[in-house]
Design an enzyme around this catalytic site. Structure first.
Site, PDB file in Angstrom:
ATOM      1  N   ARG A   1     -18.842   0.213  -0.141  1.00 16.49           N
ATOM      2  CA  ARG A   1     -18.959   0.223  -1.577  1.00 16.49           C
ATOM      3  C   ARG A   1     -18.320  -1.123  -2.385  1.00 16.49           C
ATOM      4  O   ARG A   1     -18.013  -1.956  -1.758  1.00 16.49           O
ATOM      5  CB  ARG A   1     -18.036   1.188  -2.020  1.00 16.49           C
TER       6      ARG A   1
ATOM      7  N   GLU B   1     -20.651  13.697  -8.322  1.00 16.89           N
ATOM      8  CA  GLU B   1     -20.210  14.784  -8.731  1.00 16.89           C
ATOM      9  C   GLU B   1     -19.865  14.905 -10.135  1.00 16.89           C
ATOM     10  O   GLU B   1     -19.456  13.735 -10.879  1.00 16.89           O
ATOM     11  CB  GLU B   1     -18.785  14.845  -8.116  1.00 16.89           C
TER      12      GLU B   1
ATOM     13  N   LYS C   1     -11.923   7.317 -10.152  1.00 20.45           N
ATOM     14  CA  LYS C   1     -12.071   7.914 -11.581  1.00 20.45           C
ATOM     15  C   LYS C   1     -10.736   8.676 -11.875  1.00 20.45           C
ATOM     16  O   LYS C   1     -10.388   8.501 -12.881  1.00 20.45           O
ATOM     17  CB  LYS C   1     -13.127   9.219 -10.951  1.00 20.45           C
TER      18      LYS C   1
HETATM   19  P1  ATP Z   1     -14.180   8.708  -7.181  1.00 19.27           P
HETATM   20  O1  ATP Z   1     -13.766   8.760  -5.590  1.00 19.27           O
HETATM   21  O2  ATP Z   1     -13.627   7.574  -8.112  1.00 19.27           O
HETATM   22  O3  ATP Z   1     -14.137  10.297  -7.477  1.00 19.27           O
HETATM   23  P2  ATP Z   1     -16.611   9.101  -6.112  1.00 19.27           P
HETATM   24  O4  ATP Z   1     -17.210   8.348  -4.867  1.00 19.27           O
HETATM   25  O5  ATP Z   1     -16.201  10.276  -5.502  1.00 19.27           O
HETATM   26  O6  ATP Z   1     -15.632   8.545  -7.004  1.00 19.27           O
HETATM   27  P3  ATP Z   1     -19.151  10.378  -7.020  1.00 19.27           P
HETATM   28  O7  ATP Z   1     -19.400  10.948  -8.102  1.00 19.27           O
HETATM   29  O8  ATP Z   1     -19.091  11.289  -5.670  1.00 19.27           O
HETATM   30  O9  ATP Z   1     -17.832   9.598  -7.046  1.00 19.27           O
HETATM   31  O10 ATP Z   1     -20.211   9.471  -6.641  1.00 19.27           O
HETATM   32  C1  ATP Z   1     -21.620   9.395  -6.478  1.00 19.27           C
HETATM   33  C2  ATP Z   1     -22.109   8.257  -5.601  1.00 19.27           C
HETATM   34  O11 ATP Z   1     -21.792   6.921  -5.870  1.00 19.27           O
HETATM   35  C3  ATP Z   1     -21.746   8.549  -3.882  1.00 19.27           C
HETATM   36  O12 ATP Z   1     -22.929   8.415  -3.080  1.00 19.27           O
HETATM   37  C4  ATP Z   1     -20.826   7.142  -3.848  1.00 19.27           C
HETATM   38  O13 ATP Z   1     -20.586   6.959  -2.379  1.00 19.27           O
HETATM   39  C5  ATP Z   1     -21.234   6.163  -4.872  1.00 19.27           C
HETATM   40  N1  ATP Z   1     -20.064   5.400  -5.082  1.00 19.27           N
HETATM   41  C6  ATP Z   1     -19.074   5.646  -5.815  1.00 19.27           C
HETATM   42  N2  ATP Z   1     -18.374   4.680  -6.179  1.00 19.27           N
HETATM   43  C7  ATP Z   1     -19.128   3.626  -5.382  1.00 19.27           C
HETATM   44  C8  ATP Z   1     -18.842   2.084  -5.284  1.00 19.27           C
HETATM   45  N3  ATP Z   1     -17.609   1.522  -5.769  1.00 19.27           N
HETATM   46  N4  ATP Z   1     -19.628   1.387  -4.665  1.00 19.27           N
HETATM   47  C9  ATP Z   1     -20.902   1.964  -4.502  1.00 19.27           C
HETATM   48  N5  ATP Z   1     -20.992   3.150  -4.369  1.00 19.27           N
HETATM   49  C10 ATP Z   1     -20.226   3.955  -5.010  1.00 19.27           C
HETATM   50 MG    MG Z   2     -17.130  12.053  -4.446  1.00 18.90          MG
END
Ligand code: ATP
Ligand code: MG
Length: 557
Positions: free
Chosen positions: A262, A35, A272
């Site tokens: 993750r 995102e 984030k």
């Molecule tokens: P946040 O919850 O901090 O906003 P997010 O997972 O929503 O992070 P996105 O931009 O939606 O952030 O993530 C893009 C991709 O990265 C998604 O497929 C997510 O599952 C993956 N991702 C995010 N954090 C991790 C992590 N700690 N380990 C592995 N994959 C991750």
């Molecule tokens: Mg997300």
């Protein structure tokens, strides 16, 4: 096609089995779907190397898709930053970036389809009421009084939502599935909301936006994704992912969702929201501060992308969440840098050393190996003279027990140069040592005594006359707790006020030629990255000691 490594993780096993059985006609297509509401962090890197790695290994494709369905928090600046970070991580999408927002028209039509078939309805209740009526595990859901509107009425209302007839939040479109489903995500989930918020790509073209669940699988299907890989929190959404796709006339194969654990690292926060707090509350200089676990922060800190990737390969991909020790990541960084980084001498806390029997005004240039691990790195010439900088810690007027470095009457080696023996020291009014005096033995040129006598320590040094000034940032953990946020604590409770110590250093002349972003080893002190904007500023990437090896030893006991 790159050879997949010997033992495959469970995601790769599945992809392999699918290609062998001819599923999706043997095609493999993955995506990385961030995102655009923040900068990438090391957790994203795990997902990136998994998705792009699978595409490489199975001769498939992997696209970058911006999951841009929440205009409130998203911004074009993140779109650009994420692409730069991907490039730095060393992966290349199979084509130009894709955007979920490009599919808004198709996704809207699919919603109309659902409505016509009695599979979706407009609900006039508030978000709170809808949430309350959802019930919980073992608790029945309550059907909305608007659930049985006719398709015609629903279609009219849905168009009204799109065309501005209703206020934000006054109506939503919901799927009509089952208010008693065991899986909460199937209890008539919300598909569309009204939000009069300009979008960074579609501007004010739309005031209704699809939810994650109503956009993600559909975007996958439109692009031809075969393996939609996401993190474990989405396991419960899978039934909804499948339900949505099952209702639709898809342009091709139906994609399949697979969830993996993750990445979590000790002493590190990755949400984030928490990273934003660190920035906005001024605990760090910005998203690219060298203490941040963002890709930009790690890059500034001097972490090589190859080392990050090697670390991800080693920890592999699991089905159960766990926390990996940050020392393991640091160990990969150290191993990589040991092979690649040039050795240099720098004094971070300078103390003057005067050699009283050195011939006045003379300078000796000594040849020094650039990297003992890499013969191709050659040698350089380093000036030695009668006035040097040494580390404050390398001299004690009154040495504590087991102190083997310089002290009056003791002989030590100045690396690659000569043996010196301290004679006395000059102190200020408060008794602080401000200058050390010593004599050298001209016979020990190169750092060895012809008579074979030994010294207990070897120290680094920089000729005062030739030294350059540099600013050096020494880092400690930003969060002292190994598991920040465990037991519902505030993850920032253990913020370390001393996570950065800045010193004015004296460095050897060769460091005047270091490139921005280059990482070198300061002998005895660690690996240091020249700042990305100013090559006279250095960030300590990692120390020299392999703390991971120590942790392993302790675990074996
Ligand atoms: P946040 O919850 O901090 O906003 P997010 O997972 O929503 O992070 P996105 O931009 O939606 O952030 O993530 C893009 C991709 O990265 C998604 O497929 C997510 O599952 C993956 N991702 C995010 N954090 C991790 C992590 N700690 N380990 C592995 N994959 C991750
Ligand atoms: Mg997300």
């Amino acid at each position: 096609m790159q050879e997949p490594s010997e033992s495959l993780d469970f995601v790769r096993e599945k992809v392999k089995a699918d290609t062998e059985s001819g599923k999706f006609s043997g095609r493999v297509q993955t995506r990385f779907p961030p995102e655009p509401n923040g900068f990438l962090h090391i957790g994203h890197a795990k997902s990136i190397y998994l998705n792009f790695g699978i595409a490489e290994e199975f001769d498939g494709q992997c696209f970058l898709r911006f999951d841009d369905t929440n205009p409130e928090t998203e911004d074009i600046s993140y779109v650009d930053a994420i692409q730069e970070d991907l490039e730095w991580l060393g992966v290349a999408p199979s084509g130009p970036p894709k955007f979920a927002s490009d599919y808004f028209p198709q996704i809207f039509e699919w919603a109309e389809d659902l409505i016509r078939r009695g599979l979706a309805y407009v609900d006039d209740q508030s978000a709170e009421t809808i949430s309350e009526q959802r019930g919980g595990f073992g608790q029945p859901g309550v059907e909305s009084p608007f659930r049985n509107r006719s398709a015609e009425e629903n279609l009219g209302l849905f168009h009204g939502m799109r065309d501005g007839a209703f206020d934000d939040g006054s109506k939503v479109l919901r799927a009509k599935i089952d208010m008693q489903a065991d899986n909460m995500w199937l209890r008539d989930p919300v598909l569309y909301r009204i939000r009069r918020v300009p979008h960074h790509r579609t501007n004010d073209e739309w005031i209704v936006y699809p939810t994650y669940d109503w956009a993600h699988g559909q975007s996958d299907a439109i692009e031809g994704v075969t393996h939609s890989i996401c993190t474990l929190e989405f396991a419960d959404h899978r039934a909804l992912y499948d339900w949505c796709l099952n209702q639709l006339e898809l342009p091709g194969d139906k994609p399949e969702q697979t969830e993996f654990a993750r990445l979590n690292l000790t002493h590190t926060v990755m949400s984030k929201r928490i990273l934003r707090r660190l920035v906005e509350d001024g605990h760090v200089d910005g998203w690219d501060d060298a203490r941040m676990p963002t890709v930009r922060g790690l890059r500034r800190r001097g972490y090589p992308a190859e080392a990050i990737r090697a670390f991800m390969d080693q920890i592999s991909v699991a089905k159960v969440n766990s926390v990996v020790e940050i020392e393991l990541l640091e160990s990969f960084v150290r191993t990589h840098l040991n092979r690649t980084a040039l050795r240099r001498m720098a004094v971070t806390k300078p103390l003057k050393l005067v050699i009283t029997n050195w011939p006045e005004g003379e300078v000796e240039w000594v040849d020094v190996v650039n990297n003992p691990e890499d013969p191709d790195a050659g040698t350089r010439s380093v000036p030695f003279s009668g006035e040097l900088w040494i580390e404050e810690d390398d001299f004690r007027l009154e040495p504590p027990p087991k102190y083997y470095r310089l002290t009056p009457g003791r002989e030590v080696r100045l690396r690659n140069a000569f043996f010196v023996t301290a004679t006395d020291a000059v102190t200020d009014d408060e008794g602080n040592v401000i200058e050390v005096r010593a004599t050298y033995d001209p016979e020990t040129r190169g750092g060895n005594a012809p008579d074979g006598r030994k010294v207990k320590s070897t120290m680094h040094w920089v000729s005062a006359e030739h030294a350059l000034d540099a600013t050096v940032h020494l880092y400690d953990r930003l969060l002292t707790e190994s598991h920040p946020g465990a037991d519902d604590a505030d993850p920032l409770d253990s913020l370390n006020p001393a996570s950065r110590e800045t010193t004015e250093a004296k460095v050897e002349p060769a460091l005047g030629e270091v490139a921005t972003g280059e990482v070198v080893q300061f002998e005895r002190l660690g690996y240091f990255a020249a700042d990305l904007d100013d090559a006279s500023v250095f960030h300590r990437t990692v120390g020299l000691r392999d703390e991971w090896a120590n942790i392993q030893k302790r675990k074996q006991k």
